[in-house]
Design a protein around this motif. Structure first.
Motif, PDB file in Angstrom:
ATOM      1  N   LEU A  49     -40.732  30.821 -11.837  1.00  0.00           N
ATOM      2  CA  LEU A  49     -40.953  31.498 -13.112  1.00  0.00           C
ATOM      3  C   LEU A  49     -41.991  32.596 -12.925  1.00  0.00           C
ATOM      4  O   LEU A  49     -43.021  32.391 -12.274  1.00  0.00           O
ATOM      5  CB  LEU A  49     -41.435  30.504 -14.165  1.00  0.00           C
ATOM      6  N   LYS A  50     -41.713  33.757 -13.518  1.00  0.00           N
ATOM      7  CA  LYS A  50     -42.658  34.867 -13.485  1.00  0.00           C
ATOM      8  C   LYS A  50     -42.832  35.412 -14.890  1.00  0.00           C
ATOM      9  O   LYS A  50     -41.854  35.763 -15.558  1.00  0.00           O
ATOM     10  CB  LYS A  50     -42.158  35.979 -12.555  1.00  0.00           C
ATOM     11  N   LEU A  51     -44.074  35.484 -15.345  1.00  0.00           N
ATOM     12  CA  LEU A  51     -44.428  36.067 -16.635  1.00  0.00           C
ATOM     13  C   LEU A  51     -45.284  37.298 -16.376  1.00  0.00           C
ATOM     14  O   LEU A  51     -46.232  37.241 -15.585  1.00  0.00           O
ATOM     15  CB  LEU A  51     -45.199  35.065 -17.494  1.00  0.00           C
ATOM     16  N   GLN A  52     -44.968  38.406 -17.040  1.00  0.00           N
ATOM     17  CA  GLN A  52     -45.696  39.646 -16.778  1.00  0.00           C
ATOM     18  C   GLN A  52     -45.823  40.466 -18.049  1.00  0.00           C
ATOM     19  O   GLN A  52     -44.950  40.434 -18.918  1.00  0.00           O
ATOM     20  CB  GLN A  52     -44.976  40.464 -15.700  1.00  0.00           C
ATOM     21  N   ALA A  53     -46.901  41.209 -18.109  1.00  0.00           N
ATOM     22  CA  ALA A  53     -47.098  42.164 -19.203  1.00  0.00           C
ATOM     23  C   ALA A  53     -47.687  43.430 -18.613  1.00  0.00           C
ATOM     24  O   ALA A  53     -48.534  43.376 -17.712  1.00  0.00           O
ATOM     25  CB  ALA A  53     -48.022  41.592 -20.270  1.00  0.00           C
ATOM     26  N   GLU A  54     -47.222  44.583 -19.110  1.00  0.00           N
ATOM     27  CA  GLU A  54     -47.804  45.851 -18.689  1.00  0.00           C
ATOM     28  C   GLU A  54     -48.190  46.650 -19.926  1.00  0.00           C
ATOM     29  O   GLU A  54     -47.490  46.638 -20.938  1.00  0.00           O
ATOM     30  CB  GLU A  54     -46.874  46.635 -17.775  1.00  0.00           C
ATOM     31  N   HIS A  55     -49.317  47.344 -19.792  1.00  0.00           N
ATOM     32  CA  HIS A  55     -49.891  48.013 -20.960  1.00  0.00           C
ATOM     33  C   HIS A  55     -50.518  49.339 -20.542  1.00  0.00           C
ATOM     34  O   HIS A  55     -51.125  49.468 -19.477  1.00  0.00           O
ATOM     35  CB  HIS A  55     -50.968  47.126 -21.596  1.00  0.00           C
ATOM     36  N   SER A  56     -50.326  50.343 -21.379  1.00  0.00           N
ATOM     37  CA  SER A  56     -51.043  51.606 -21.249  1.00  0.00           C
ATOM     38  C   SER A  56     -51.367  52.066 -22.657  1.00  0.00           C
ATOM     39  O   SER A  56     -51.060  51.375 -23.637  1.00  0.00           O
ATOM     40  CB  SER A  56     -50.195  52.647 -20.509  1.00  0.00           C
ATOM     41  N   ASN A  57     -51.957  53.266 -22.771  1.00  0.00           N
ATOM     42  CA  ASN A  57     -52.295  53.721 -24.122  1.00  0.00           C
ATOM     43  C   ASN A  57     -51.098  54.293 -24.864  1.00  0.00           C
ATOM     44  O   ASN A  57     -51.233  54.754 -25.995  1.00  0.00           O
ATOM     45  CB  ASN A  57     -53.429  54.751 -24.076  1.00  0.00           C
ATOM     46  N   VAL A  58     -49.888  54.268 -24.247  1.00  0.00           N
ATOM     47  CA  VAL A  58     -48.698  54.764 -24.936  1.00  0.00           C
ATOM     48  C   VAL A  58     -47.574  53.738 -25.009  1.00  0.00           C
ATOM     49  O   VAL A  58     -46.605  53.942 -25.734  1.00  0.00           O
ATOM     50  CB  VAL A  58     -48.157  56.050 -24.278  1.00  0.00           C
ATOM     51  N   PHE A  59     -47.665  52.623 -24.263  1.00  0.00           N
ATOM     52  CA  PHE A  59     -46.600  51.636 -24.383  1.00  0.00           C
ATOM     53  C   PHE A  59     -47.088  50.246 -23.969  1.00  0.00           C
ATOM     54  O   PHE A  59     -48.105  50.087 -23.292  1.00  0.00           O
ATOM     55  CB  PHE A  59     -45.364  52.039 -23.574  1.00  0.00           C
ATOM     56  N   PHE A  60     -46.303  49.241 -24.379  1.00  0.00           N
ATOM     57  CA  PHE A  60     -46.576  47.851 -24.039  1.00  0.00           C
ATOM     58  C   PHE A  60     -45.246  47.166 -23.771  1.00  0.00           C
ATOM     59  O   PHE A  60     -44.274  47.352 -24.518  1.00  0.00           O
ATOM     60  CB  PHE A  60     -47.308  47.137 -25.188  1.00  0.00           C
ATOM     61  N   SER A  61     -45.189  46.376 -22.689  1.00  0.00           N
ATOM     62  CA  SER A  61     -43.929  45.740 -22.317  1.00  0.00           C
ATOM     63  C   SER A  61     -44.174  44.380 -21.685  1.00  0.00           C
ATOM     64  O   SER A  61     -44.667  44.293 -20.554  1.00  0.00           O
ATOM     65  CB  SER A  61     -43.149  46.634 -21.348  1.00  0.00           C
ATOM     66  N   PRO A  62     -43.838  43.290 -22.378  1.00  0.00           N
ATOM     67  CA  PRO A  62     -43.859  41.961 -21.761  1.00  0.00           C
ATOM     68  C   PRO A  62     -42.494  41.643 -21.150  1.00  0.00           C
ATOM     69  O   PRO A  62     -41.460  42.159 -21.586  1.00  0.00           O
ATOM     70  CB  PRO A  62     -44.163  41.036 -22.942  1.00  0.00           C
ATOM     71  N   SER A  63     -42.476  40.787 -20.117  1.00  0.00           N
ATOM     72  CA  SER A  63     -41.222  40.394 -19.485  1.00  0.00           C
ATOM     73  C   SER A  63     -41.357  39.010 -18.882  1.00  0.00           C
ATOM     74  O   SER A  63     -42.463  38.511 -18.650  1.00  0.00           O
ATOM     75  CB  SER A  63     -40.825  41.398 -18.391  1.00  0.00           C
ATOM     76  N   ALA A  64     -40.215  38.387 -18.628  1.00  0.00           N
ATOM     77  CA  ALA A  64     -40.180  37.069 -17.989  1.00  0.00           C
ATOM     78  C   ALA A  64     -38.924  36.982 -17.147  1.00  0.00           C
ATOM     79  O   ALA A  64     -37.867  37.485 -17.531  1.00  0.00           O
ATOM     80  CB  ALA A  64     -40.198  35.955 -19.040  1.00  0.00           C
ATOM     81  N   SER A  65     -39.046  36.347 -15.997  1.00  0.00           N
ATOM     82  CA  SER A  65     -37.884  36.114 -15.145  1.00  0.00           C
ATOM     83  C   SER A  65     -37.927  34.681 -14.629  1.00  0.00           C
ATOM     84  O   SER A  65     -39.001  34.134 -14.362  1.00  0.00           O
ATOM     85  CB  SER A  65     -37.842  37.104 -13.982  1.00  0.00           C
ATOM     86  N   LEU A  66     -36.753  34.100 -14.487  1.00  0.00           N
ATOM     87  CA  LEU A  66     -36.621  32.716 -14.046  1.00  0.00           C
ATOM     88  C   LEU A  66     -35.506  32.637 -13.020  1.00  0.00           C
ATOM     89  O   LEU A  66     -34.402  33.148 -13.264  1.00  0.00           O
ATOM     90  CB  LEU A  66     -36.310  31.796 -15.236  1.00  0.00           C
ATOM     91  N   GLN A  67     -35.785  32.023 -11.878  1.00  0.00           N
ATOM     92  CA  GLN A  67     -34.756  31.786 -10.872  1.00  0.00           C
ATOM     93  C   GLN A  67     -34.586  30.285 -10.682  1.00  0.00           C
ATOM     94  O   GLN A  67     -35.547  29.557 -10.410  1.00  0.00           O
ATOM     95  CB  GLN A  67     -35.104  32.438  -9.535  1.00  0.00           C
ATOM     96  N   ILE A  68     -33.345  29.833 -10.830  1.00  0.00           N
ATOM     97  CA  ILE A  68     -32.990  28.429 -10.649  1.00  0.00           C
ATOM     98  C   ILE A  68     -31.943  28.359  -9.552  1.00  0.00           C
ATOM     99  O   ILE A  68     -30.954  29.105  -9.572  1.00  0.00           O
ATOM    100  CB  ILE A  68     -32.442  27.818 -11.950  1.00  0.00           C
ATOM    101  N   ALA A  69     -32.141  27.484  -8.581  1.00  0.00           N
ATOM    102  CA  ALA A  69     -31.189  27.355  -7.484  1.00  0.00           C
ATOM    103  C   ALA A  69     -31.188  25.926  -6.962  1.00  0.00           C
ATOM    104  O   ALA A  69     -32.171  25.193  -7.070  1.00  0.00           O
ATOM    105  CB  ALA A  69     -31.538  28.325  -6.358  1.00  0.00           C
ATOM    106  N   ASP A  70     -30.054  25.541  -6.401  1.00  0.00           N
ATOM    107  CA  ASP A  70     -29.932  24.220  -5.787  1.00  0.00           C
ATOM    108  C   ASP A  70     -28.722  24.246  -4.864  1.00  0.00           C
ATOM    109  O   ASP A  70     -27.852  25.126  -4.971  1.00  0.00           O
ATOM    110  CB  ASP A  70     -29.771  23.129  -6.846  1.00  0.00           C
ATOM    111  N   LYS A  71     -28.649  23.281  -3.959  1.00  0.00           N
ATOM    112  CA  LYS A  71     -27.510  23.219  -3.054  1.00  0.00           C
ATOM    113  C   LYS A  71     -27.218  21.779  -2.667  1.00  0.00           C
ATOM    114  O   LYS A  71     -28.095  20.918  -2.635  1.00  0.00           O
ATOM    115  CB  LYS A  71     -27.764  24.055  -1.806  1.00  0.00           C
ATOM    116  N   GLY A  72     -25.929  21.572  -2.423  1.00  0.00           N
ATOM    117  CA  GLY A  72     -25.460  20.278  -1.961  1.00  0.00           C
ATOM    118  C   GLY A  72     -24.734  20.439  -0.640  1.00  0.00           C
ATOM    119  O   GLY A  72     -24.900  21.426   0.075  1.00  0.00           O
ATOM    120  N   LYS A  73     -23.878  19.486  -0.330  1.00  0.00           N
ATOM    121  CA  LYS A  73     -23.192  19.510   0.955  1.00  0.00           C
ATOM    122  C   LYS A  73     -22.178  20.642   1.030  1.00  0.00           C
ATOM    123  O   LYS A  73     -22.061  21.313   2.057  1.00  0.00           O
ATOM    124  CB  LYS A  73     -22.499  18.167   1.183  1.00  0.00           C
TER     125      LYS A  73
END
Length: 719
Positions: A162-186
């Motif tokens: 899981l990754k949570l991020q926010a970026e900010h300047s004096n002209v814009f604001f942008s939050p984001s989130a990303s999630l990677q799920i993985a698994d493996k079997g035979k």
């Protein structure tokens, strides 16, 4: 992409046998069997591939916490990004060239209609391959080079990142989130990466228009203050599933899905100190844009023997754009004198089918052959309602267009390790392109282009270990985007020579180029490396924008006109400080500089280089490991500007761009880390000019865009 690991090892066996005769031609001396083994950890694509390739790894993708892949690429050798600056994407340019000269691929295939690297988050990407020279197994639409973006495909059992991020300047604001799920079997494995983000912005900027008569006397000086604000929301998914069948065959499916909506509002207020105000001294625009993209492919691989295999892949893609632009113009008293509502609906559909046969031989050959077939179509509808004045009946203008591209390619390629120090790559690709465009206001237009692309690469390891020479010859082309084949007219609000309407051209033909590349490379024993490379291209049927007066309005249309030549030199180096001083701190230094030149035959000089080409780009950076838990670094980017002639009557000018980025990474626990990045600390404004001049006089529009520093904070954890 082919590599030389196995061919080099096979060639080593052959060389041992040949060298078993002594120098005087004596009887053969019995030799012990020599077996050479390698591992993926020892393999370096940039060093070992016969075809030049730079790989942007996961570490580099994550390092600065970038919000778009475009931001990652602007720090790579020979690449620049035009446009809005960090966090706002832009056009990707290799060797200073964009606009179709640089080929963008997704998983080895041309990106679908409407795709933009601005829309792709680094969290969705496994790696990026940068290829300076074409290879036969990929499309030859790569006069400047190719950027191949490989979506996430590695699978780790029980992965939850899981990754949570926010970026900010004096002209814009942008939050984001990303999630990677993985698994493996035979027999099966899967991974899903989801990225969601939103943002809001607000920015003011100024534009100035100046005019002169034929004698050079000033006749116009007016200025507009503009305010722009809005927001966006986006969701991206990259699911992948892999199966191993009972007979040993493998089957994999990977998709890319993106949904985005953006809306904004722009308003401008003009004042004039010399000459007249524009038709609409005050204006407002409300664009609303909704986009969705889908790409999915199914790949099958069958082993015919230990060193022989057959692969086939089928893919589908679709895109949908719903764009509405509401424009209003007002007089000096604030009364509305124009009300224009335009709906542009665009739907794209495509299918691809590729196949590849490959075989490795003990003699040091790796041979492969295959085909690449695709069909892409675009349907566009424009519905416009316009009311002039304070009363009257709205005028409707509804039009429909469609364009279709059929592509078929056959290719064969052979990579041969002649000796452990000398390897060659020979490729031949034949492509045929058939386009059709039609509309409610013009009859169908058909174009066909047949392109034969011979490709040669050579790699000579001069001392067998550290220094090597590369040489390549290639024939490539620049295809025509379907959107540019559609003569749909997009009307500007205040129509002038420097703010014209825009339209496509259904008669456009591909540009074709012949090129030569050479590079001298050094790889040290402590991770240091340096490369000095040169290139040259001769291009026919070059495309540039032509601005003319059509039915009382200024209009810009792309046209084929003449030939061009481009050339350049690039230096790239990386140096771990410990390569110089054994007890030095754990510091890595890196830098690159690229200088590009070009000239277009039918455009008068000076400054008649290819459209949008960046003359000089440079990067310098440092990475420092403070300890086991803390690391950081900095990167400085420089992009030159200057004047440029686009056609006999039009030109542009842009200022230089300098950007300074810093990052720091704290590993809080074995599974959690905090990343902080400061981007564009210099916060320099950008000035861009559009110019028009003929026998009657000249006009210049100057826009000044302020930029600000950006702070990004991201938390990454394994669940």
């Amino acid at each position: 992409m082919l590599n030389t690991r196995s061919t080099s090892f096979a060639a080593a066996h052959l060389a041992v046998a040949l060298l078993s005769l002594d120098a005087a031609g004596a009887e053969p001396v019995p030799q012990a069997r020599v077996e050479v083994r390698g591992s993926a950890g020892q393999y370096d694509a940039r060093r070992d591939d016969t075809s030049t390739r730079i790989v942007v790894t996961q570490e580099e993708l994550k390092k600065y916490g970038d919000s778009t892949v475009a931001d990652v690429l602007r720090r790579q050798p020979g690449i620049s990004v035009s446009g809005g600056g960090p966090g706002r994407g832009g056009e990707i340019r290799m060797r200073g060239l964009g606009s179709g000269y640089t080929q963008i691929l997704l998983n080895g295939e041309p990106a679908p209609n409407g795709f933009s690297l601005d829309s792709l988050a680094p969290a969705l990407v496994e790696r990026i391959d940068i290829l300076r020279v074409a290879t036969a197994d990929m499309s030859a639409q790569s006069i400047a080079g190719t950027i191949d973006i490989i979506l996430k495909r590695k699978v780790r059992q029980g992965q939850r990142d899981l990754k949570l991020q926010a970026e900010h300047s004096n002209v814009f604001f942008s939050p984001s989130a990303s999630l990677q799920i993985a698994d493996k079997g035979k027999a099966m494995s899967y991974s899903v990466v989801a990225d969601v983000r939103k943002g809001s912005f607000e920015q003011d900027y100024d534009q100035v228009e100046q005019g002169w008569d034929s004698a050079g006397r000033p006749v116009l000086l007016r200025k507009v203050a503009r305010k722009n604000d809005g927001g966006f929301r986006a969701l991206s998914l990259t699911p992948r599933v892999n199966w191993t069948l009972d007979n040993g065959d493998t089957l994999s499916s990977q998709s890319f899905v993106r949904v985005q909506r953006s809306d904004s509002r722009t308003e401008g207020h003009w004042n004039a100190t010399l000459g007249d105000l524009p038709d609409y001294p005050n204006d407002r625009t409300w664009p609303d844009d909704r986009r969705s993209q889908l790409r999915s492919d199914l790949n099958w691989m069958h082993k015919l023997g230990q060193d022989e295999k057959l692969e086939a892949k089928a893919g589908l893609n679709a895109s949908r754009v719903r764009n509405r632009q509401h424009e209003a113009g007002y007089d000096t008293a604030g009364e509305r004198t124009l009300d224009r509502d335009v709906h542009n609906d665009t739907d794209g559909r495509g299918a691809t089918l590729t196949g590849k046969y490959s075989k490795s031989y003990a003699s040091g050959h790796q041979f492969s052959a295959g085909w690449d077939a695709a069909r892409q179509s675009t349907d566009a509808a424009r519905a416009s309602r316009e009311l002039q004045g304070l009363a009257g009946t709205p005028v409707r203008d509804d039009r429909q267009y469609d364009a279709t591209l059929h592509r078929l390619a056959l290719y064969a390629q052979d990579e041969y390790a002649i000796t452990p120090r000398l390897s060659t790559y020979l490729g031949l690709r034949w492509e045929t392109l058939r386009t059709r465009s039609a509309g409610s206001d013009f009859s169908a237009i058909h174009n066909t282009a047949n392109l034969l692309s011979p490709i040669l690469h050579g790699l000579w390891k001069l001392d067998g270990k550290q220094d090597q020479l590369r040489v390549a010859l290639s024939r490539t082309y620049r295809g025509v985007d379907l959107a540019r084949l559609i003569p749909r007219v997009t009307r500007s609000l205040n129509n002038t020579e420097v703010t014209p309407d825009t339209a496509g051209n259904p008669a456009l033909k591909p540009e074709q180029a012949f090129g030569v590349d050479a590079a001298l490379e050094h790889f040290g024993g402590h991770g240091e490396q340096a490369s000095l490379s040169v290139y040259a291209r001769r291009i026919s049927d070059t495309i540039h924008d032509d601005t003319r007066l059509v039915a009382g309005r200024w209009e810009t249309t792309p046209v084929n006109d003449g030939s061009a030549r481009t050339r350049g030199i690039e230096f790239d180096a990386r140096l771990p400080l410990r390569a110089l001083v054994a007890r030095a701190a754990n510091v890595d230094l890196h830098m690159n500089v690229t200088r590009n030149w070009s000239s277009v035959s039918n455009v008068p000089g000076p400054d008649n280089r290819l459209a949008g080409q960046t003359p000089l780009t440079a990067n310098a950076g440092v990475d420092y490991q403070f300890g086991a838990a803390v690391s950081g670094g900095a990167n400085f980017t420089f992009r030159s500007g200057g004047p440029q002639r686009i056609s006999r009557t039009t030109g542009t000018y842009s200022t230089v761009k300098r950007e300074l980025d810093l990052y720091a990474l704290w590993k809080l626990t074995p599974k959690t880390q905090l990343r902080v990045t400061a981007v564009n600390l210099l916060a320099e404004p950008a000035t861009e000019e559009t110019r028009y001049g003929d026998a009657s006089g000249s006009l210049r529009k100057t826009s000044v865009y302020p930029f600000s520093a950006i702070l990004r904070v991201g938390l990454e954890t394994q669940l």
